[in-house]
Enzyme design. Structure first.
Site, short mmCIF file in Angstrom:
data_model
loop_
_atom_site.label_atom_id
_atom_site.label_comp_id
_atom_site.label_asym_id
_atom_site.label_seq_id
_atom_site.Cartn_x
_atom_site.Cartn_y
_atom_site.Cartn_z
N THR A 475 0.73 -1.19 -0.02
CA THR A 475 0.15 -0.13 0.08
C THR A 475 0.78 1.31 -0.11
OG1 THR A 475 0.13 -0.20 2.43
CG2 THR A 475 -1.88 -1.25 1.23
N ARG A 592 -6.74 14.70 2.88
CA ARG A 592 -5.17 14.92 2.48
C ARG A 592 -4.77 13.51 2.00
NH1 ARG A 592 -2.36 18.52 5.08
NH2 ARG A 592 -3.93 18.76 6.67
N ASN A 595 0.85 10.78 0.50
CA ASN A 595 2.13 10.37 -0.32
C ASN A 595 1.39 10.51 -1.82
OD1 ASN A 595 4.02 9.37 -2.38
ND2 ASN A 595 5.15 8.69 -0.54
N GLY A 666 -9.53 7.04 3.98
CA GLY A 666 -8.70 5.90 3.25
C GLY A 666 -8.77 5.93 1.71
N GLU A 669 -9.20 1.14 -1.09
CA GLU A 669 -10.30 0.43 -1.92
C GLU A 669 -11.07 1.36 -2.71
OE1 GLU A 669 -11.37 -2.80 1.36
OE2 GLU A 669 -10.60 -1.04 2.29
#
Lengths: 703, 199
Positions: A475, A592, A595, A666, A669
């Site tokens: 991930t 946010r 990365n 998140g 997914e």
């Protein structure tokens, strides 16, 4: 207040990248153990019944074989409440492919050969593996995965459908799908036996070390400790590098227990067990097939008056797993009358489990194709239809959104993708290819799971170590946590080393539910703040401080979800029906982004898995035998390099001020959610053929 | 049987090899080179791709005996200082390398161009397909007389499955590596032509 500027938000290169590109990253099977033995399972060849007899003499006589373990002689487990994990504890067979024995030998070749010599006779009982919506015995589970209620019913859907100017009432199906991470499920078990208990059981003094390819070393530890009746501190699970999981390594499966039982049978020897690709199809979880009825009622202006999403799906007869397929329909669109339900068929099939975006991935195929059908019936642009039905608050809970920017995502995507060029269905022929554009909405809930803790240590020389028993299954969490710690400590990225992948590290929740970076990240922020609070900017070497993940009061006050818009262009060969996807675009609203480099990969990877779901993936269960007959990568097709042309993902520049200290929801997914629907809708736009059953294969378009 | 094989430039010997053993097994379990991965055992996924006498093969489909006397190069052999690292991989919990711009493990400048570009382009996720892809991409670039077209890259890598990345960043990495390798080769050609360096 932490300033997110030096590291968070920058496209830092993956911290473990060089180790991976040089082959030096030690995955579970790669890690050296002293004097290993090798296990190979014996699997049931019937779907239901019991083992009548086992003749293992020939197998035991093979040179190099150390042990043949079956239910007759396997060590007794302390807790057999989870039937999937009650390995070799009885003669019962609940699905084809279930473990009925294991051979341990000096070499994997000897183990495999000998496993083929184990003769098992069965007392076969009638089995049933076929999911049908009209079958008897469908039942409503007490709850579905994620802890949601099975059914909801608000208003009067039937009356609203009766009165609606425009309706859609259709059935949609998705097949059995398999996570298929590139690294097979691997466990290497090492016992320090202590005193053997009378009868060969697991003594209290025993210690188990498991090198395991898992999304959650701590959950494997706690689960196996219970199964073996050991205190948790006597089980250690180590897994720094994990070759993908997509949910299939989110909870322990039977092979973990089998590896430990096999090692218990050969005292003093570590035992390595790697499932073969074929074995994974019966033993590593899968996504249930679904039969979904979606009913939409709307006024002539497209404003929804009714949404009903009723799902029939399967679970294993030996263990319930209820995919939450209809849950997304509860919050997605404003309609006064709403109904959702889940009905399960308990079948003699392998145990289903998590697969990337359980619930939303299959559910939004149906819901978002239905929305496309409604747009067509109303004569509305599909984006406009969704905009008209965008709810101001969560229809289910009545809570305000922490940030719902679906319509912005749709409009931004439309501009970028050239949506205005879309023509009427079946009207755009370029050469011998029919060209079409499709759109679908996407969402995924914000989960921040409690139970993680991080510890920060100053090593001296300007270097810090952050410890948390988390998992990076590809991930980018490892890199993201390093960035978060650097900013939270106010130091350079290169001054921080993050240790993960070991249950001896502080507790961490599973890498699931797209919750890792937010959950573990919050714990890391708390630990770094605690560290600075105690030691200030000039800590002594060896200084250490830790903190638990803080509570999240806003999670109770706001409806928190990520959103996205999925766009696809398809080209359908007018002669062969072959579907190609030259372009996909996802526009996401996720708070946010820690990365951008690793996030983009997550989005694009999810979208490509959605493409794969749309066009390729279908597990074929032979109902005569209960066998998944296309159980390898030659016949269970996943998208390859040549299937992908231009997949891009962008996101809104935002933070979600309610989403913990990072302001991030998140991202792992949401990329798969809605992707298959966007492709199916594009296929309709290209050809005028509405496909409601996945995958979309050429034969369907040629009928 | 005994198998003699040159791996990553070094002569190596494996004893008591069973005739049915694959080259992949010998590399991983007997020679301490676990870079090539075992993910399907049937040549479908490409995770075990290595060079055999300069041609890429799925090591899972090559019988160990077929490698007798031949040259094998694995992903470990593409970067400097690799071959002597035996007995498996041990890199855990890497620290960003202070000399490598925040990147951990071996320094970027010690990697092969393809490896470096995979890191830079973000083409690595779980990393399990990566060793095979790196070797296959290395072969594509080394054998092409020019920077390959996108369609050629996709076709060349279509036998290497990846479940994480969606392939886009892998393509970016290969494009980047091909451009750099060919630019360097062109510059070297220019230097070897008299007067060419001044052009």
């Amino acid at each position: 207040m932490t300033v997110w500027r030096e590291a968070v938000g920058t496209p830092a290169a993956r911290v473990e990248g060089p180790a991976k590109v040089t082959g030096r990253a030690g995955y579970t099977y790669d890690r050296p153990v002293t004097d290993p033995a090798y296990a190979f399972p014996v699997q049931a060849t019937i779907a239901r019944g019991r083992v009548a007899s086992i003749d293992s003499a020939a197998a035991a006589g093979v040179e190099g074989v150390l042990a043949v373990v079956t239910h007759r002689d396997a060590a007794r487990l302390a807790d057999t409440g989870d039937a999937e994990l009650a390995v070799l504890q009885s003669d019962e067979v609940g699905f084809r492919g279930q473990f009925v024995g294991v051979v341990v030998a000096e070499t994997p070749q000897a183990a495999r050969y000998a496993a083929g010599l184990v003769r098992v006779e069965y007392e076969q009982r009638p089995h049933d593996t076929e999911l049908r919506a009209d079958r008897p015995g469908l039942y409503a589970p007490e709850q579905v995965n994620g802890g949601f209620v099975s059914d909801t019913d608000e208003g009067d859907v039937d009356a609203a459908m009766e009165a609606a100017a425009v309706t859609v009432d259709r059935a949609y199906t998705t097949p059995m799908e398999f996570n298929s991470p590139m690294e097979p499920h691997v466990s290497v078990a090492v016992w320090d036996p202590g005193e053997r208990a009378p009868g060969g059981g697991f003594a209290e003094g025993a210690r188990l070390t498991l090198f395991d390819s898992t999304q959650g070393p701590h959950v494997v530890r706690s689960t196996l400790a219970q199964v073996f009746g050991l205190p948790p501190e006597r089980v250690r699970v180590i897994s720094p590098y994990v070759g993908g999981g997509f949910g299939s390594k989110g909870m322990p499966h039977a092979h973990n227990v089998l590896a430990a039982l096999a090692a218990w049978a050969v005292p003093g020897r570590p035992v390595k067990l790697a499932l073969t690709r074929q074995q994974m199809f019966a033993l590593a979880g899968h996504r249930t097939p679904t039969i979904q009825r979606v009913r939409l009622g709307a006024g002539a202006d497209g404003r929804l008056t009714a949404v009903a999403h009723e799902v029939v799906e399967h679970t294993s007869a030996i263990k319930e797993f209820a995919e939450q397929t209809a849950v997304g329909a509860r919050m997605m669109y404003a309609a006064p009358n709403r109904r959702t339900s889940h009905r399960l068929a308990a079948l003699d099939v392998p145990v289903p489990s998590w697969m990337r975006a359980p619930g939303e991935a299959p559910g939004f195929f149906a819901l978002e194709v239905a929305m496309d059908e409604l747009a067509q019936a109303c004569g509305l642009d599909p984006i406009e239809l969704r905009a008209r039905n965008d709810p101001e608050v969560d229809p289910e809970s009545g809570r305000p959104w922490s940030g719902r920017h679906l319509v912005r995502c749709l409009r931004e995507g439309a501009a970028r993708f050239g949506w205005a060029e879309r023509t009427a269905p079946g009207t755009r022929l370029v050469g011998r290819e029919l060209v079409g554009l499709g759109v679908a909405a996407s969402t995924y809930p914000y989960y921040r799971l409690p139970g993680s803790r991080a510890v920060v240590e100053y090593e001296g020389g300007g270097r810090y170590t952050v410890r948390i028993g988390a998992a990076d299954i590809g991930t980018g969490a490892w890199t993201a946590l390093t960035q978060i710690a650097a900013d939270a400590l106010g130091c350079r990225l290169r001054a921080v080393r993050v240790e993960i992948g070991d249950s001896d590290l502080p507790a961490a929740t599973v890498a699931g539910g797209s919750s890792g970076t937010t959950s573990w990240g919050s714990a890391v922020v708390a630990a770094c703040r605690a560290f600075r609070h105690v030691y200030g900017e000039q800590p002594p070497a060896g200084a250490e401080a830790g903190a638990d993940m803080p509570d999240d009061p806003d999670a109770e006050r706001f409806a928190m979800h990520s959103f996205g818009a999925q766009f696809a262009e398809v080209r359908v060969d007018a002669d062969t029906g072959e579907v190609r996807v030259p372009r996909m675009l996802g526009v996401f609203s996720v708070g946010r982004v820690v990365n951008p480099r690793t996030a983009r990969s997550q989005f694009i990877g999810g979208m490509t898995m959605g493409l794969s779901m749309a066009l390729h993936e279908r597990g074929v269960l032979d109902h005569r035998t209960g066998h998944v007959i296309n159980h390898d990568l030659a016949e269970y097709h996943i998208a390859t390099h040549a299937d992908v042309v231009d997949v891009d993902a962008v996101w809104l520049d935002e933070e979600d001020v309610h989403a913990g200290p990072l302001g991030a929801r998140g991202i792992g997914e949401i990329g798969i959610v809605g992707a298959a629907a966007a492709i199916a809708n594009a296929v309709h736009n290209a050809t005028g053929v509405r496909v409601r059953d996945l995958p979309i294969t050429p034969d369907v378009l040629l009928r | 049987m005994r198998v003699n094989v040159h791996v990553n430039g070094e002569p190596m010997v494996a004893d008591d090899v069973w005739e049915g053993e694959s080259l992949l097994y010998v590399l991983r379990e007997r020679l301490g080179l676990p870079g090539a991965k075992n993910a399907c055992e049937q040549g479908e996924c490409g995770s075990c791709t290595v060079y055999l006498d300069g041609i890429t093969v799925c090591a899972c489909l090559v019988a160990a005996g077929q490698a007798e006397g031949r040259e094998v190069v694995t992903v470990e052999g593409l970067s400097e200082g690799r071959a002597r690292r035996r007995g498996g991989a041990h890199d855990r919990n890497p620290r960003p390398d202070p000399d490598a711009d925040g990147v951990a493990g071996p320094r970027l400048d010690r990697l092969d161009e393809v490896q470096r570009c995979f890191v830079e382009a973000g083409a690595v996720q779980c990393g399990f397909c990566t060793p095979g892809l790196v070797v296959q991409a290395h072969s594509l670039i080394a054998s092409a007389s020019r920077v390959p077209e996108d369609a050629e890259i996709r076709e060349a890598l279509a036998g290497n499955l990846c479940r994480c990345t969606g392939y886009e960043k892998i393509l970016d990495a290969v494009r980047l590596a091909a451009a750099r390798v060919h630019a360097r080769a062109a510059a070297e050609d220019a230097r070897t032509v008299p007067g060419g360096a001044d052009d």
